[in-house]
Design an enzyme around this catalytic site. Structure first.
Site, PDB file in Angstrom:
ATOM      1  N   GLY A 108       3.857 -12.955  62.789  1.00 29.44           N
ATOM      2  CA  GLY A 108       3.323 -14.301  62.977  1.00 29.44           C
ATOM      3  C   GLY A 108       4.478 -15.277  63.170  1.00 29.44           C
ATOM      4  O   GLY A 108       5.068 -15.315  64.251  1.00 29.44           O
ATOM      5  N   SER A 175       8.550  -8.211  64.643  1.00 29.99           N
ATOM      6  CA  SER A 175       8.299  -9.507  65.256  1.00 29.99           C
ATOM      7  C   SER A 175       8.804 -10.600  64.299  1.00 29.99           C
ATOM      8  O   SER A 175       9.964 -10.556  63.898  1.00 29.99           O
ATOM      9  CB  SER A 175       6.807  -9.648  65.593  1.00 29.99           C
ATOM     10  N   TRP A 176       7.949 -11.551  63.881  1.00 32.23           N
ATOM     11  CA  TRP A 176       8.396 -12.509  62.865  1.00 32.23           C
ATOM     12  C   TRP A 176       8.822 -11.765  61.593  1.00 32.23           C
ATOM     13  O   TRP A 176       9.714 -12.207  60.878  1.00 32.23           O
ATOM     14  CB  TRP A 176       7.295 -13.509  62.542  1.00 32.23           C
ATOM     15  N   ASP A 331       8.632  -5.453  76.043  1.00 35.19           N
ATOM     16  CA  ASP A 331       8.130  -6.469  75.121  1.00 35.19           C
ATOM     17  C   ASP A 331       8.335  -7.839  75.761  1.00 35.19           C
ATOM     18  O   ASP A 331       9.471  -8.265  75.966  1.00 35.19           O
ATOM     19  CB  ASP A 331       8.888  -6.369  73.798  1.00 35.19           C
ATOM     20  N   HIS A 359       5.129  -5.064  72.972  1.00 41.22           N
ATOM     21  CA  HIS A 359       5.477  -5.696  71.702  1.00 41.22           C
ATOM     22  C   HIS A 359       4.854  -5.026  70.476  1.00 41.22           C
ATOM     23  O   HIS A 359       5.462  -4.990  69.413  1.00 41.22           O
ATOM     24  CB  HIS A 359       5.029  -7.163  71.737  1.00 41.22           C
TER      25      HIS A 359
END
Length: 382
Positions: A108, A175-176, A331, A359
């Protein structure tokens, strides 16, 4: 392409009330037949020396035998931890209660965790810790932006570690989650036994601009239109700022509409090939509101980092920690330039590029390498 030719072959020592400093330490060995590059001595998992590069393609680095997800399991313990007068975070434990701890850091920010996140880890070996970051998932208050910064989350991870009486743990994030994994590990390297990161995102301006302002729109112009057209033309010079105003509007209906447009843009671009199940997540108002509001809040505030290159500038603090970097070649949300920059700054980490992935952690090749990475940290050469 030159790359590291390393295989992590050590066994973590499960935490105990009185760990023995004289117990046999783990080792990091090179693949048989090649020169030894690093040796880890003692339970602190510190590398002595610097790994050498081998003239071997990234895709040929040896992997463990298991590359598929483990069966679904349920947590044996859950709870809410009060981390401030305002926030309480949901946490859970599953797997082996006496096993090697691993903490899963979700993406996120704002995405929350799900039961499928447990399946990357061998439940007979790992003590699997999941938690929802402030405002996300089951944490309360929902979608709240007050007292919600990267450094608040770093403190929360430490509070959770102490609450669960854990000495060191494997840190896993994508990711985050990779951003937070780097920020936490650079702040508390002594508590980190190993690092697995995927879909590298360091919240630099060029990364935000690529996905939310220009760049990715050239690859997904069809999905981009709905995201773009939600904002009046006179405000399109700064989409992140324009969405910020709507995601913080006094009218909840405006917030919800903006959150749907923001969330659907990301979900539409997460996979190399379209994935209908991923797109359905955007239909959930509760998920979309937290996901969009919290993401946008962090992006407007530049991740609350003091400089654009903060995470790269501080990577020397963790270069001694065994690590695996996994990156989908295609990605478009967190393009490979960031993983490549991290790889160049951190050559000791085992770097894996997945040639047929975007991703998502749930694409077959990426899933295989993430499971394999966790197996690296499990198996012993003895």
């Amino acid at each position: 392409m030159a790359s590291l030719q390393l295989v992590f072959r050590h066994r973590f020592t499960a935490p105990s009330s009185s760990p023995s400093p004289s117990s046999q330490g783990p080792r990091l060995q090179s693949i048989p037949g090649r020169s030894q590059s690093s040796v880890l001595r003692g339970s602190t998992l510190r590398a002595s020396g610097v790994a050498s590069k081998m003239d071997v393609p990234v895709d040929s680095i040896e992997t463990s035998s298991r590359t598929t997800l483990y069966p679904a399991i349920q947590p044996y313990a859950t709870g809410h931890l009060e981390v401030s007068e305002l926030h309480s975070i949901y946490w859970e434990e599953s797997g082996n209660s006496d096993g090697q701890p691993v903490v899963f850091l979700h993406g996120g920010p704002g995405a929350g965790t799900s039961g499928g996140n447990r399946r990357f880890f061998d439940p007979e070996f790992y003590r699997i810790i999941l938690f929802d970051q402030r405002g996300a998932g089951k944490s309360l208050p929902h979608a709240c932006l007050d007292e919600n910064t990267t450094w608040d989350l770093v403190k929360d991870i430490e509070k959770l570690r102490k609450h669960l009486a854990i000495n060191k743990w494997l840190v896993f994030g994508g990711s985050w989650g990779s951003t937070l994994a780097l920020a936490y590990s650079e702040s508390h390297p002594e508590q980190v036994a190993g690092i697995v990161v995927r879909g590298i995102f360091m919240l630099r301006k060029k990364e935000i601009d690529w996905f939310y302002q220009y760049g990715c729109s050239a690859i997904f112009p069809d999905a981009w239109e709905a995201y773009r057209d939600f904002i009046p033309e006179e405000e399109r010079n700064d989409f992140v700022g324009a969405y910020h105003r709507r995601l913080n509007d006094d009218n909840i209906n405006v917030q919800l509409a903006a959150s749907k447009a923001w969330t659907n843009w990301e979900l539409a671009t997460s996979y190399l090939l379209p994935n209908e199940d991923s797109l359905k997540r955007g239909e959930d108002d509760r998920f979309s509101l937290a996901f969009a509001r919290i993401e946008n809040h962090y992006f407007v505030n530049k991740g609350f980092f003091p400089s654009d290159s903060f995470l790269l500038d501080n990577v020397d603090k963790i270069r001694h920690i065994p690590a695996v970097i996994v990156q989908g070649r295609y990605d478009v949300i967190c393009p490979m330039m960031s993983a490549w920059d991290l790889h160049k700054a951190w050559p000791e980490a085992n770097f894996k590029v997945i040639s047929n992935a975007g991703h998502s952690a749930n694409e077959k090749g990426t899933t295989a390498e993430l499971v394999s990475a966790c197996e690296f940290f499990k198996h012993s050469s003895c």
